[in-house]
Design an enzyme around this catalytic site. Structure first.
Site, mmCIF file in Angstrom:
data_model
loop_
_atom_site.group_PDB
_atom_site.id
_atom_site.type_symbol
_atom_site.label_atom_id
_atom_site.label_comp_id
_atom_site.label_asym_id
_atom_site.label_seq_id
_atom_site.Cartn_x
_atom_site.Cartn_y
_atom_site.Cartn_z
ATOM 1 N N GLN A 1 0.826 -1.207 0.000
ATOM 2 C CA GLN A 1 0.000 0.000 0.000
ATOM 3 C C GLN A 1 0.854 1.249 0.000
ATOM 4 O O GLN A 1 0.587 2.213 -0.725
ATOM 5 C CB GLN A 1 -0.931 0.005 1.219
ATOM 6 C CG GLN A 1 -2.059 -0.982 1.136
ATOM 7 C CD GLN A 1 -2.842 -0.839 -0.149
ATOM 8 O OE1 GLN A 1 -3.372 0.225 -0.446
ATOM 9 N NE2 GLN A 1 -2.912 -1.901 -0.934
ATOM 10 N N HIS B 1 2.161 3.060 -3.263
ATOM 11 C CA HIS B 1 1.285 3.787 -4.189
ATOM 12 C C HIS B 1 1.673 5.257 -4.265
ATOM 13 O O HIS B 1 1.845 5.810 -5.341
ATOM 14 C CB HIS B 1 -0.183 3.660 -3.756
ATOM 15 C CG HIS B 1 -0.834 2.405 -4.224
ATOM 16 N ND1 HIS B 1 -1.122 2.144 -5.539
ATOM 17 C CD2 HIS B 1 -1.268 1.310 -3.535
ATOM 18 C CE1 HIS B 1 -1.702 0.964 -5.652
ATOM 19 N NE2 HIS B 1 -1.797 0.437 -4.455
ATOM 20 N N GLU C 1 -10.126 0.773 3.536
ATOM 21 C CA GLU C 1 -10.339 0.350 2.151
ATOM 22 C C GLU C 1 -10.038 -1.138 2.009
ATOM 23 O O GLU C 1 -10.845 -1.898 1.471
ATOM 24 C CB GLU C 1 -9.426 1.165 1.234
ATOM 25 C CG GLU C 1 -9.519 0.786 -0.232
ATOM 26 C CD GLU C 1 -8.454 1.474 -1.069
ATOM 27 O OE1 GLU C 1 -8.583 1.437 -2.312
ATOM 28 O OE2 GLU C 1 -7.489 2.033 -0.503
ATOM 29 N N HIS C 2 -8.865 -1.563 2.474
ATOM 30 C CA HIS C 2 -8.468 -2.968 2.465
ATOM 31 C C HIS C 2 -8.243 -3.427 3.902
ATOM 32 O O HIS C 2 -7.575 -2.732 4.668
ATOM 33 C CB HIS C 2 -7.156 -3.179 1.710
ATOM 34 C CG HIS C 2 -7.137 -2.609 0.323
ATOM 35 N ND1 HIS C 2 -6.572 -1.383 0.023
ATOM 36 C CD2 HIS C 2 -7.613 -3.105 -0.841
ATOM 37 C CE1 HIS C 2 -6.691 -1.149 -1.270
ATOM 38 N NE2 HIS C 2 -7.325 -2.173 -1.821
ATOM 39 N N ASP D 1 -5.815 -6.697 -5.886
ATOM 40 C CA ASP D 1 -5.567 -5.580 -6.792
ATOM 41 C C ASP D 1 -5.601 -6.006 -8.243
ATOM 42 O O ASP D 1 -5.919 -5.193 -9.118
ATOM 43 C CB ASP D 1 -4.198 -4.955 -6.494
ATOM 44 C CG ASP D 1 -4.292 -3.766 -5.552
ATOM 45 O OD1 ASP D 1 -5.410 -3.346 -5.227
ATOM 46 O OD2 ASP D 1 -3.233 -3.261 -5.141
ATOM 47 N N HIS E 1 -53.184 17.212 -6.789
ATOM 48 C CA HIS E 1 -52.864 15.839 -6.429
ATOM 49 C C HIS E 1 -54.113 15.129 -5.892
ATOM 50 O O HIS E 1 -54.416 13.987 -6.264
ATOM 51 C CB HIS E 1 -51.767 15.795 -5.361
ATOM 52 C CG HIS E 1 -50.374 15.985 -5.872
ATOM 53 N ND1 HIS E 1 -49.944 17.179 -6.384
ATOM 54 C CD2 HIS E 1 -49.315 15.120 -5.942
ATOM 55 C CE1 HIS E 1 -48.658 17.049 -6.743
ATOM 56 N NE2 HIS E 1 -48.261 15.818 -6.491
#
Length: 436
Positions: free
Chosen positions: A265, A268, A333-334, A367, A426
């Site tokens: 991670q 990145h 996220e993970h 991934d 209505h």
């Protein structure tokens, strides 16, 4: 590298931990006013001038001459040529990944239904795909064929009629692997444009680039801001933040494996976040001790070291139950459950984009080729958001069919509520259906 990164150490058993954890997680960047204004100007320019604006911004930002004045488009023949040029092993890997992503995506679609009441009224939901989806794929410093597959394949599985893609090609450099992935994912049209101008073109359409119904895919701050600004005109997947992983470990997985999972991670970018949560202080020490040697082997050591120092953390907890509680607060996220019995923890996990079970399921497999999508909610959005999937490219329409008897039964209910709201048309519209 000068020295190993010093990952922050936190202890969930101590007073003040919650506040310290929140400071660590407080990573949503302030909205940059300069970026907002630049993006707003680009969007307005594309809306007003169409292709001309796209060409001018592409010349300026991507250093492409565009001498013919046309928006650069990459034809199907070039995509197929790129597919032939890449190494056979890489092509086979991309094909295997595509097939696995597609197989998973085909299991996900929304399903319509109908039901009836005792008065003969029919209600239901009808599912239909989007007409056209737009995919943004980053270009320049790195190539991401996996992003092409993860965004285009679910769109195709959903039945989207046309998929277009925008990918910047700075200095005219076109990445064969990205183009090959577009061919394998059956992308219909590919434009060599990027940045906010590409997002604007897909949102509003130009003479060359067709307007889409939804824009998906990652990008830099300008792309993220552009997606934020065009939302409403089109759908978007999310305004994503940097990548993140939380690993819960019980000490049964070799420390070296955990180090490389954290690195996966951190590499990145400098804003990525890697967190390890474990009850055993000695195990945390062992992981920290293994970092320098691994860093010496990393091809992105500077980025990894910066990310671990700025955003990384080693967190000690009382037990695995507290580890789960900490993870739920992080809403990562993970999430890797690097424990001997991951299924024993699974029911307690409420918030995570993707959950990886056991020592032999690193996030890196997700991934690329496990099957489930790697486009996931970041920055604690897993509390309310889900992975990108086939359902993101479908929409629901409510179906209502009233019988004469059913309409007569519903009319006084609707009329009474309409009266309370002061909407006499209505009420009249509904009550007319009492006259069978």
């Amino acid at each position: 590298m000068s020295g190993a990164p010093q990952m922050q150490r936190l202890d969930a058993r101590e007073a003040g931990f919650d506040a310290a954890l929140d400071r660590l997680l407080d990573r949503l960047p302030a909205r940059d006013e300069e970026v907002r204004l630049i993006v707003a100007d680009i969007i307005a320019d594309v809306r007003a001038q169409g292709d001309q604006a796209l060409v001018e911004h592409t010349r300026r930002l991507d250093r492409l001459p565009c001498d013919d004045g046309a928006v650069p488009e990459i034809g199907r023949a070039e995509l197929l040529a790129a597919l032939e040029r890449i190494p056979p092993a890489l092509r086979q890997a991309l094909e295997a990944a595509r097939d696995r992503v597609r197989e998973h995506a085909l299991q996900q679609g929304l399903v319509g239904f109908e039901h009836s009441d005792t008065h003969g009224n029919r209600m239901g939901v009808r599912i239909s795909p989007l007409d056209r989806a737009g995919i943004y794929v980053p270009g320049g410093r790195a190539a991401y064929p996996s992003s092409v597959l993860m965004n285009a394949v679910p769109a195709r599985a959903a039945g989207v009629a046309e998929v277009i893609m925008c990918v910047p090609t700075p200095d005219g450099v076109r990445n064969d692997t990205v183009l090959a992935a577009a061919a394998l994912a059956e992308v219909d049209r590919v434009f060599a444009i990027g940045g906010a101008q590409a997002v604007a073109a897909m949102a509003y359409g130009t003479e060359t680039v067709p307007a889409v119904d939804k824009i998906v895919g990652p990008g830099n701050a300008f792309v993220a801001e552009a997606k934020r600004q065009v939302f409403g005109r089109v759908g978007i997947d999310s305004v994503a933040g940097p990548s993140e992983v939380c690993i819960i470990a019980d000490g049964t997985v070799p420390p070296e494996w955990i180090v490389w999972d954290l690195f996966a991670q951190a590499e990145h970018d400098e804003e990525a976040q890697s967190i390890l949560v474990a009850p055993d202080a000695d195990y945390l020490d062992a992981v920290a001790a293994a970092i320098p040697a691994a860093l010496a082997e990393s091809g992105r050591a500077e980025i990894v070291a910066t990310a671990l120092s700025a955003r990384g953390a080693l967190i000690q907890v009382r037990d695995l139950a507290q580890a789960v509680a900490v993870s739920n607060h992080i809403a990562p996220e993970h999430l890797e459950l690097a424990v001997a019995d991951p299924d024993a923890l699974l029911d307690g996990i409420r918030h995570a984009g993707a959950i990886f079970l056991g020592a032999h399921t690193p996030e890196a497999l997700g991934d690329y080729c496990a099957g489930p999508n790697h486009v996931l909610p970041t920055s604690r959005a897993a509390r309310y958001a889900s992975p990108l999937g086939t359902y993101e490219f479908q929409k629901r329409s409510s179906i209502i069919a009233c019988s004469p008897e059913g309409a007569a039964q519903l009319a006084p209910i609707a009329g009474t509520i309409a009266d309370a709201e002061g909407l006499d048309a209505h009420a009249r519209s509904a009550r007319l259906r009492e006259q069978r």
